[in-house]
Write an enzyme that holds these catalytic residues in place. Structure first.
Site, PDB file in Angstrom:
ATOM      1  N   CYS A   1       6.602 -21.200  35.548  1.00  0.00           N
ATOM      2  CA  CYS A   1       6.967 -21.207  36.960  1.00  0.00           C
ATOM      3  C   CYS A   1       8.317 -20.532  37.153  1.00  0.00           C
ATOM      4  O   CYS A   1       9.021 -20.234  36.194  1.00  0.00           O
ATOM      5  CB  CYS A   1       7.040 -22.632  37.491  1.00  0.00           C
ATOM      6  SG  CYS A   1       5.538 -23.605  37.255  1.00  0.00           S
TER       7      CYS A   1
ATOM      8  N   ARG B   1       9.691 -22.156  45.078  1.00  0.00           N
ATOM      9  CA  ARG B   1       9.243 -21.848  43.727  1.00  0.00           C
ATOM     10  C   ARG B   1       7.852 -21.231  43.727  1.00  0.00           C
ATOM     11  O   ARG B   1       7.097 -21.329  44.706  1.00  0.00           O
ATOM     12  CB  ARG B   1       9.225 -23.118  42.888  1.00  0.00           C
ATOM     13  CG  ARG B   1       8.345 -24.256  43.424  1.00  0.00           C
ATOM     14  CD  ARG B   1       6.965 -24.340  42.792  1.00  0.00           C
ATOM     15  NE  ARG B   1       6.987 -24.506  41.375  1.00  0.00           N
ATOM     16  CZ  ARG B   1       7.204 -25.664  40.742  1.00  0.00           C
ATOM     17  NH1 ARG B   1       7.356 -26.770  41.451  1.00  0.00           N
ATOM     18  NH2 ARG B   1       7.194 -25.723  39.419  1.00  0.00           N
TER      19      ARG B   1
ATOM     20  N   ASN C   1       7.871 -26.304  33.983  1.00  0.00           N
ATOM     21  CA  ASN C   1       7.454 -26.534  32.606  1.00  0.00           C
ATOM     22  C   ASN C   1       8.566 -26.177  31.623  1.00  0.00           C
ATOM     23  O   ASN C   1       9.222 -25.133  31.738  1.00  0.00           O
ATOM     24  CB  ASN C   1       6.209 -25.700  32.296  1.00  0.00           C
ATOM     25  CG  ASN C   1       5.657 -26.008  30.923  1.00  0.00           C
ATOM     26  OD1 ASN C   1       5.271 -27.135  30.638  1.00  0.00           O
ATOM     27  ND2 ASN C   1       5.612 -24.998  30.066  1.00  0.00           N
TER      28      ASN C   1
END
Length: 323
Positions: free
Chosen positions: A2, A16, A79
Protein backbone atom coordinates in the site's frame (compact mmCIF):
# COMPACT_ATOMS: atom_id res chain seq x y z
CA UNK A 1 1.27 -3.57 -0.34
CA UNK A 2 0.00 0.00 0.00
CA UNK A 3 0.89 3.68 -0.12
CA UNK A 4 -0.21 6.52 2.19
CA UNK A 5 0.20 10.29 1.91
CA UNK A 6 -0.50 13.53 3.75
CA UNK A 7 -0.74 16.75 1.72
CA UNK A 8 -1.45 20.42 2.40
CA UNK A 9 -3.16 22.43 -0.32
CA UNK A 10 -6.42 24.37 0.02
CA UNK A 11 -7.03 22.20 3.08
CA UNK A 12 -5.19 19.28 4.64
CA UNK A 13 -5.67 15.97 2.83
CA UNK A 14 -4.82 12.44 3.90
CA UNK A 15 -5.35 9.11 2.17
CA UNK A 16 -3.95 5.93 0.77
CA UNK A 17 -3.96 3.21 -1.86
CA UNK A 18 -5.00 -0.23 -0.63
CA UNK A 19 -3.11 -2.79 -2.72
CA UNK A 20 -4.12 -6.42 -2.22
CA UNK A 21 -5.13 -9.44 -4.26
CA UNK A 22 -8.60 -9.63 -2.67
CA UNK A 23 -11.21 -7.40 -1.08
CA UNK A 24 -12.99 -7.75 2.26
CA UNK A 25 -15.98 -5.78 0.92
CA UNK A 26 -14.78 -2.74 2.80
CA UNK A 27 -17.13 0.21 3.31
CA UNK A 28 -16.91 3.86 4.33
CA UNK A 29 -17.85 3.93 8.02
CA UNK A 30 -18.66 6.80 10.37
CA UNK A 31 -18.18 6.01 14.06
CA UNK A 32 -20.15 8.70 15.95
CA UNK A 33 -19.17 10.12 19.31
CA UNK A 34 -21.44 7.91 21.41
CA UNK A 35 -20.75 4.55 19.77
CA UNK A 36 -19.04 2.49 22.48
CA UNK A 37 -15.51 1.55 21.48
CA UNK A 38 -14.77 -1.85 23.07
CA UNK A 39 -11.22 -2.94 23.88
CA UNK A 40 -10.01 -6.43 24.71
CA UNK A 41 -7.71 -5.51 27.63
CA UNK A 42 -8.62 -1.92 28.45
CA UNK A 43 -11.82 -0.23 29.57
CA UNK A 44 -14.36 0.62 26.89
CA UNK A 45 -14.62 4.23 25.74
CA UNK A 46 -18.25 5.35 25.61
CA UNK A 47 -17.71 8.93 24.41
CA UNK A 48 -14.95 9.99 22.03
CA UNK A 49 -14.18 11.96 18.88
CA UNK A 50 -16.19 10.99 15.81
CA UNK A 51 -14.27 9.04 13.15
CA UNK A 52 -14.74 8.49 9.40
CA UNK A 53 -12.76 6.06 7.27
CA UNK A 54 -12.60 2.84 5.30
CA UNK A 55 -13.33 -0.27 7.33
CA UNK A 56 -14.34 -3.90 7.26
CA UNK A 57 -17.25 -4.15 9.70
CA UNK A 58 -17.39 -7.43 11.64
CA UNK A 59 -19.88 -8.04 14.44
CA UNK A 60 -20.73 -4.32 14.33
CA UNK A 61 -17.06 -3.44 14.94
CA UNK A 62 -15.22 -1.22 12.41
CA UNK A 63 -11.83 -2.68 11.49
CA UNK A 64 -10.41 0.54 10.06
CA UNK A 65 -7.79 0.51 7.30
CA UNK A 66 -7.51 4.31 7.33
CA UNK A 67 -9.50 6.97 9.13
CA UNK A 68 -9.74 10.61 10.23
CA UNK A 69 -11.36 12.03 13.33
CA UNK A 70 -13.45 15.18 13.61
CA UNK A 71 -10.39 17.15 14.81
CA UNK A 72 -8.46 16.36 11.63
CA UNK A 73 -6.07 13.72 12.98
CA UNK A 74 -5.63 10.86 10.49
CA UNK A 75 -4.16 7.38 10.59
CA UNK A 76 -3.55 4.49 8.18
CA UNK A 77 -2.24 0.97 8.69
CA UNK A 78 -0.09 -0.54 5.92
CA UNK A 79 1.38 -4.00 5.45
CA UNK A 80 4.75 -4.43 7.20
CA UNK A 81 6.04 -8.03 7.30
CA UNK A 82 8.73 -7.19 9.86
CA UNK A 83 6.10 -6.26 12.48
CA UNK A 84 6.43 -7.86 15.91
CA UNK A 85 3.59 -7.65 18.43
CA UNK A 86 4.10 -8.20 22.15
CA UNK A 87 2.88 -10.05 25.21
CA UNK A 88 0.65 -8.32 27.76
CA UNK A 89 2.45 -5.86 30.03
CA UNK A 90 0.36 -4.66 32.97
CA UNK A 91 2.35 -1.41 33.21
CA UNK A 92 1.09 -0.24 29.79
CA UNK A 93 -2.15 0.23 27.88
CA UNK A 94 -2.50 -3.14 26.17
CA UNK A 95 -4.06 -2.40 22.79
CA UNK A 96 -4.42 -4.88 19.97
CA UNK A 97 -3.30 -3.71 16.50
CA UNK A 98 -6.90 -3.76 15.21
CA UNK A 99 -7.84 -1.41 18.09
CA UNK A 100 -4.93 0.98 17.50
CA UNK A 101 -6.70 3.36 15.09
CA UNK A 102 -9.86 3.86 17.22
CA UNK A 103 -7.75 4.12 20.40
CA UNK A 104 -5.71 7.00 18.97
CA UNK A 105 -8.35 8.77 16.87
CA UNK A 106 -10.98 8.44 19.57
CA UNK A 107 -8.86 10.38 22.06
CA UNK A 108 -6.16 12.47 20.34
CA UNK A 109 -6.69 15.82 18.66
CA UNK A 110 -3.25 16.14 17.06
CA UNK A 111 0.18 14.49 16.76
CA UNK A 112 1.33 15.87 20.12
CA UNK A 113 -1.56 14.16 21.92
CA UNK A 114 -1.15 11.00 19.84
CA UNK A 115 2.50 10.72 20.90
CA UNK A 116 1.52 10.91 24.57
CA UNK A 117 -0.90 8.01 24.11
CA UNK A 118 1.63 5.99 22.12
CA UNK A 119 4.29 6.38 24.83
CA UNK A 120 2.20 4.15 27.08
CA UNK A 121 0.90 1.70 24.46
CA UNK A 122 1.84 -1.96 24.26
CA UNK A 123 0.55 -3.45 21.00
CA UNK A 124 -0.41 -6.97 22.03
CA UNK A 125 -0.55 -10.13 19.98
CA UNK A 126 -4.30 -10.82 20.20
CA UNK A 127 -6.24 -11.79 17.07
CA UNK A 128 -9.67 -10.39 16.35
CA UNK A 129 -10.88 -13.99 15.96
CA UNK A 130 -9.68 -17.36 14.74
CA UNK A 131 -10.99 -16.46 11.29
CA UNK A 132 -9.36 -13.01 11.35
CA UNK A 133 -5.77 -13.21 12.61
CA UNK A 134 -3.70 -10.06 12.98
CA UNK A 135 -2.04 -8.54 9.94
CA UNK A 136 1.57 -7.34 10.24
CA UNK A 137 1.26 -3.55 10.01
CA UNK A 138 2.95 -0.25 10.56
CA UNK A 139 1.08 3.06 10.76
CA UNK A 140 1.32 6.63 9.56
CA UNK A 141 -0.39 9.29 11.69
CA UNK A 142 -0.79 12.87 10.46
CA UNK A 143 -2.31 16.20 11.31
CA UNK A 144 -2.03 19.29 9.12
CA UNK A 145 1.37 20.19 10.58
CA UNK A 146 3.32 16.94 10.90
CA UNK A 147 3.39 13.18 10.40
CA UNK A 148 4.88 10.25 12.29
CA UNK A 149 5.38 6.54 11.57
CA UNK A 150 4.89 3.80 14.18
CA UNK A 151 6.64 0.44 13.77
CA UNK A 152 6.72 -2.49 16.20
CA UNK A 153 10.02 -4.32 15.85
CA UNK A 154 11.76 -7.18 17.62
CA UNK A 155 13.64 -4.66 19.78
CA UNK A 156 10.60 -2.51 20.60
CA UNK A 157 8.28 0.13 19.23
CA UNK A 158 9.79 2.83 17.03
CA UNK A 159 8.35 6.30 16.50
CA UNK A 160 9.77 8.13 13.49
CA UNK A 161 9.15 11.73 12.51
CA UNK A 162 8.03 11.71 8.88
CA UNK A 163 9.18 14.91 7.14
CA UNK A 164 7.80 13.82 3.75
CA UNK A 165 4.29 12.77 4.73
CA UNK A 166 4.40 9.56 2.65
CA UNK A 167 4.79 5.89 3.51
CA UNK A 168 4.79 2.52 1.75
CA UNK A 169 5.84 -0.87 3.17
CA UNK A 170 9.14 -2.64 3.81
CA UNK A 171 11.88 -2.02 4.75
CA UNK A 172 11.61 0.01 7.97
CA UNK A 173 10.94 3.71 7.62
CA UNK A 174 14.45 4.83 8.57
CA UNK A 175 15.88 2.71 5.75
CA UNK A 176 13.33 4.10 3.31
CA UNK A 177 14.42 7.63 4.16
CA UNK A 178 18.11 6.74 3.86
CA UNK A 179 17.52 5.21 0.43
CA UNK A 180 16.44 8.63 -0.88
CA UNK A 181 20.12 9.63 -0.77
CA UNK A 182 20.54 7.52 -3.91
CA UNK A 183 18.11 9.81 -5.76
CA UNK A 184 19.26 13.25 -4.66
CA UNK A 185 20.13 14.08 -8.29
CA UNK A 186 16.51 13.87 -9.46
CA UNK A 187 14.84 17.14 -10.38
CA UNK A 188 11.74 18.58 -11.99
CA UNK A 189 14.08 20.76 -14.05
CA UNK A 190 16.12 19.92 -17.14
CA UNK A 191 19.58 18.83 -15.94
CA UNK A 192 22.88 20.41 -16.94
CA UNK A 193 25.44 18.33 -18.79
CA UNK A 194 27.91 17.26 -16.10
CA UNK A 195 28.87 14.06 -17.93
CA UNK A 196 31.85 15.56 -19.79
CA UNK A 197 33.07 18.88 -21.12
CA UNK A 198 34.38 17.07 -24.21
CA UNK A 199 31.00 16.06 -25.62
CA UNK A 200 27.86 18.06 -26.22
CA UNK A 201 24.84 16.06 -25.08
CA UNK A 202 21.38 16.84 -26.40
CA UNK A 203 18.28 17.49 -24.33
CA UNK A 204 16.13 15.31 -26.59
CA UNK A 205 13.08 15.13 -24.31
CA UNK A 206 11.25 16.93 -21.58
CA UNK A 207 11.36 15.40 -18.08
CA UNK A 208 14.99 14.31 -18.25
CA UNK A 209 15.61 15.61 -14.73
CA UNK A 210 13.69 12.60 -13.44
CA UNK A 211 15.67 9.96 -15.34
CA UNK A 212 16.36 7.20 -12.83
CA UNK A 213 13.08 7.63 -10.95
CA UNK A 214 11.89 4.06 -10.18
CA UNK A 215 8.80 2.81 -11.94
CA UNK A 216 8.45 -0.72 -10.59
CA UNK A 217 5.88 -1.86 -8.00
CA UNK A 218 8.22 -2.80 -5.14
CA UNK A 219 7.60 -0.95 -1.89
CA UNK A 220 11.01 0.77 -1.83
CA UNK A 221 10.62 1.97 -5.42
CA UNK A 222 7.08 3.16 -4.74
CA UNK A 223 8.36 5.11 -1.75
CA UNK A 224 10.87 6.97 -3.92
CA UNK A 225 8.35 7.67 -6.67
CA UNK A 226 5.52 8.84 -4.42
CA UNK A 227 7.96 10.98 -2.40
CA UNK A 228 9.25 12.67 -5.58
CA UNK A 229 5.71 13.22 -6.84
CA UNK A 230 4.49 14.48 -3.46
CA UNK A 231 7.33 16.98 -3.15
CA UNK A 232 6.97 18.39 -6.66
CA UNK A 233 3.25 18.59 -7.48
CA UNK A 234 1.65 22.03 -7.34
CA UNK A 235 -0.78 23.09 -4.66
CA UNK A 236 -4.22 24.50 -5.55
CA UNK A 237 -6.64 26.94 -3.95
CA UNK A 238 -9.69 25.02 -5.14
CA UNK A 239 -11.25 22.02 -3.38
CA UNK A 240 -11.93 19.89 -6.46
CA UNK A 241 -8.52 20.64 -7.94
CA UNK A 242 -6.84 19.84 -4.62
CA UNK A 243 -8.65 16.53 -4.33
CA UNK A 244 -7.74 15.67 -7.91
CA UNK A 245 -4.11 16.55 -7.24
CA UNK A 246 -4.06 14.28 -4.22
CA UNK A 247 -5.42 11.39 -6.26
CA UNK A 248 -2.77 12.11 -8.90
CA UNK A 249 -0.10 11.68 -6.20
CA UNK A 250 -1.51 8.25 -5.40
CA UNK A 251 -1.94 7.41 -9.08
CA UNK A 252 1.83 7.70 -9.53
CA UNK A 253 2.07 4.30 -7.78
CA UNK A 254 -1.21 2.62 -8.80
CA UNK A 255 -1.07 -1.13 -9.32
CA UNK A 256 -2.94 -2.65 -12.26
CA UNK A 257 -4.42 -6.15 -12.29
CA UNK A 258 -2.04 -8.59 -13.92
CA UNK A 259 1.24 -6.76 -13.22
CA UNK A 260 2.01 -8.21 -9.77
CA UNK A 261 1.38 -11.95 -9.41
CA UNK A 262 1.41 -13.04 -5.76
CA UNK A 263 0.18 -16.62 -6.34
CA UNK A 264 -0.82 -18.61 -9.42
CA UNK A 265 -3.70 -16.71 -10.96
CA UNK A 266 -3.82 -14.10 -8.15
CA UNK A 267 -2.72 -10.52 -8.69
CA UNK A 268 -2.24 -7.62 -6.33
CA UNK A 269 -3.91 -4.40 -7.48
CA UNK A 270 -5.11 -1.06 -6.14
CA UNK A 271 -8.51 -1.96 -4.71
CA UNK A 272 -9.33 1.60 -3.66
CA UNK A 273 -7.74 5.00 -3.20
CA UNK A 274 -8.90 7.49 -0.59
CA UNK A 275 -8.53 11.21 0.04
CA UNK A 276 -9.96 12.85 3.13
CA UNK A 277 -10.36 16.58 3.54
CA UNK A 278 -9.46 16.43 7.22
CA UNK A 279 -10.61 20.00 7.87
CA UNK A 280 -14.15 19.28 6.67
CA UNK A 281 -14.46 15.55 7.35
CA UNK A 282 -15.18 14.65 3.72
CA UNK A 283 -14.04 11.17 2.70
CA UNK A 284 -13.43 10.90 -1.06
CA UNK A 285 -12.64 7.58 -2.72
CA UNK A 286 -12.15 5.77 -6.02
CA UNK A 287 -12.18 2.03 -6.66
CA UNK A 288 -10.36 -0.08 -9.22
CA UNK A 289 -13.49 -0.48 -11.34
CA UNK A 290 -14.87 3.01 -10.74
CA UNK A 291 -12.54 5.94 -11.38
CA UNK A 292 -15.25 8.49 -10.55
CA UNK A 293 -14.72 10.34 -7.29
CA UNK A 294 -17.35 9.49 -4.67
CA UNK A 295 -17.67 11.14 -1.27
CA UNK A 296 -19.19 10.75 2.19
CA UNK A 297 -19.51 13.76 4.52
CA UNK A 298 -18.96 13.03 8.21
CA UNK A 299 -20.95 16.05 9.35
CA UNK A 300 -24.03 15.05 7.35
CA UNK A 301 -24.53 12.25 9.87
CA UNK A 302 -25.75 12.67 13.45
CA UNK A 303 -22.42 12.57 15.28
CA UNK A 304 -24.20 12.29 18.63
CA UNK A 305 -25.58 8.90 17.58
CA UNK A 306 -24.46 5.60 19.10
CA UNK A 307 -24.83 3.63 15.86
CA UNK A 308 -22.32 3.14 13.07
CA UNK A 309 -23.13 4.63 9.67
CA UNK A 310 -22.02 2.27 6.88
CA UNK A 311 -21.81 3.28 3.21
CA UNK A 312 -21.13 0.53 0.65
CA UNK A 313 -18.67 1.49 -2.07
CA UNK A 314 -19.98 2.44 -5.48
CA UNK A 315 -18.14 -0.04 -7.68
CA UNK A 316 -19.84 0.46 -11.04
CA UNK A 317 -18.22 2.91 -13.44
CA UNK A 318 -20.45 5.59 -14.95
CA UNK A 319 -19.64 7.02 -18.37
CA UNK A 320 -20.57 10.62 -19.18
CA UNK A 321 -21.61 10.60 -22.83
CA UNK A 322 -21.38 14.01 -24.48
CA UNK A 323 -23.34 13.23 -27.66
Amino acid sequence: MCTAASFNSKSHYFGRNLDLEFSYNETVVITPRNYTLPFRKEENIDTHYAIIGMAFVVENYPLYYDATNEKGLSMAGLNFPEAKYYEINKENDNITPFEFIPWILGQAENIKEAKKLIENINLVNINFSEQLPLSPLHWMISDKNESIVIECMEDGMKIYDNPLGVMTNSPSFDKQLFNLNNYRHLSRKTPDNTFSEKIELDTYSRGMGAIGLPGDLSSMSRFVKVAFTHENVLENDDEIKSVNQFFHILESVYQQKGCCEVAPGKYEYTIYSSCVNTDKGIYYYKTYDNSSINAVKMHNYDLESNELAVYPLIEEQEINFQN
